[in-house]
Write an enzyme that holds these catalytic residues in place. Structure first.
Site: not given
Length: 369
Positions: A212, A151, A12
């Site tokens: 972000r 996600h 991941n």
């Protein structure tokens, strides 16, 4: 490898970290590696870790962006690897690191099958009205412009876990899943399928995140280029790396540090926290509009799981929807838990993020188990 891949190595690669888990047939974690500051360039520690493992039947990679082609998991070969790499401009924080993980594992485990699992795949079910941008139709067709969402692996796991915790099939639930970490997004899940989400064509859209910006007026971005003279490269870097909590709070994108600064009287930190929670409340409410109501509100991810203050601040503005927290339960969360007040109209859950379990399941299914 023939038959069911019992031991799946899950890789991941996040925007700034790497999490590697070896799961056995029961999805128990056998071995683990965490690199908190990983840029994808130095793979020596990852390769040493893999060399030391006794049994790996398959590898499952989390890949953030699947573009137009990858709407489901796929076995990795040279062509897949190159197509994944070509999507880097759509997810510049994540995609190169995902490719670096693929390359490193192919060097070490050259004969072990690997599967790429895409965060965008869960959102492939979003209906056209929710996925389509009101841009020239020819642009949308030519360049595959749509709301992809991200996600997805986390939201998919949350959907399954919520169903288990409340004892109701996912097909009968309207869930707003809140993945809140360094990156953050919501998913509106109806009947077990994603019908809306806050991120869009790239992971920049939607909620305020660690570095972000989340959604901003596109006219503002054009103004910064055309009138303020900010060049495209500087603008891209600022939107990805210098905005969000870090931009507002003066350099830190860590919610814990933001809250510490706020408690010490820092006005910038307080504003950062309030902007973050305001946007989160607003977008949760928007997701309920796509669902026609809400049965379950679920929090996951680093902030979602470990920050009761964020959960309480957000829930306090959603009482009109039936969201009400048990204060003691909210403060005492240690594992998957229901934190709703008695009699609340909406079940509010905290769910530990287990993308590794979701990736392992996709990997086994893709390899024919």
């Amino acid at each position: 490898m023939t038959g069911r891949p019992d031991h799946v190595l899950v890789v991941n690669a996040g925007s700034s970290s790497l999490k590697v888990r070896l799961l056995d047939a029961a999805d128990e974690v056998v071995d683990t590696l965490d690199l908190d500051d990983w840029d994808g360039e130095d793979t020596a520690e990852l390769e040493r870790f893999v060399h030391g493992l006794s049994a790996v039947d398959a590898v499952g990679h989390r890949i953030v962006h699947g573009g137009r082609r990858f709407r489901e998991p796929v076995r990795v070969d040279d062509e897949v690897r190159d197509e994944v790499a070509a999507l880097a401009e759509l997810a510049p924080l994540h995609q190169p690191r995902g490719v670096a993980g693929i390359d490193a594992l192919r060097r070490v485990l050259s004969d072990t099958p690997a599967v790429a699992c895409f965060d965008t795949a869960f959102h492939a079910t979003i209906p056209e009205p929710a996925a389509t941008y009101a841009l020239p139709a020819e642009w949308n067709r030519r360049w595959g412009l749509r709301r992809y969402g991200f996600h997805g692996l986390s939201h998919a796991y949350v959907t399954r876990r919520v169903s288990q915790l409340v004892g109701t099939p996912a097909e009968r639930l309207r869930i707003v899943s809140c993945h809140l970490g360094a990156g953050a997004s919501l998913a509106a899940v109806s009947g077990g399928r994603s019908v809306d989400t806050t991120m869009g064509f790239t992971p920049l859209a939607g909620l305020v995140m660690a570095t972000r910006t989340g959604s901003v007026d596109p006219g503002l971005v054009l103004w910064l280029q055309q009138e303020a003279g900010v060049d495209a490269e500087s603008l891209s870097h600022a939107l990805e790396f210098e905005s969000g909590l870090a931009g507002l709070a003066g350099g830190t994108g860590d919610m814990r540090e933001v809250m510490s600064g706020m408690d010490s009287g820092g006005d910038a930190s307080r504003l950062a926290f309030e902007v973050y929670t305001h946007r989160l409340r607003r977008e949760i409410a928007a997701m309920t509009g796509s669902l026609g109501g809400i049965d379950v509100l679920a929090f996951t991810g680093g902030v979602g799981e470990h920050n009761p203050r964020v959960r309480a601040e957000v829930a306090g503005g959603l009482a009109y929807l039936g969201v009400e927290l048990d204060e003691a339960a909210n403060e005492a969360v240690a594992e998957d838990a229901d934190i709703a007040a008695a009699g609340a109209g909406v079940r509010t859950l905290v769910v530990g993020a287990r993308e590794d379990v979701e990736i392992a399941a996709h990997t086994r299914r893709t390899l024919g188990a």
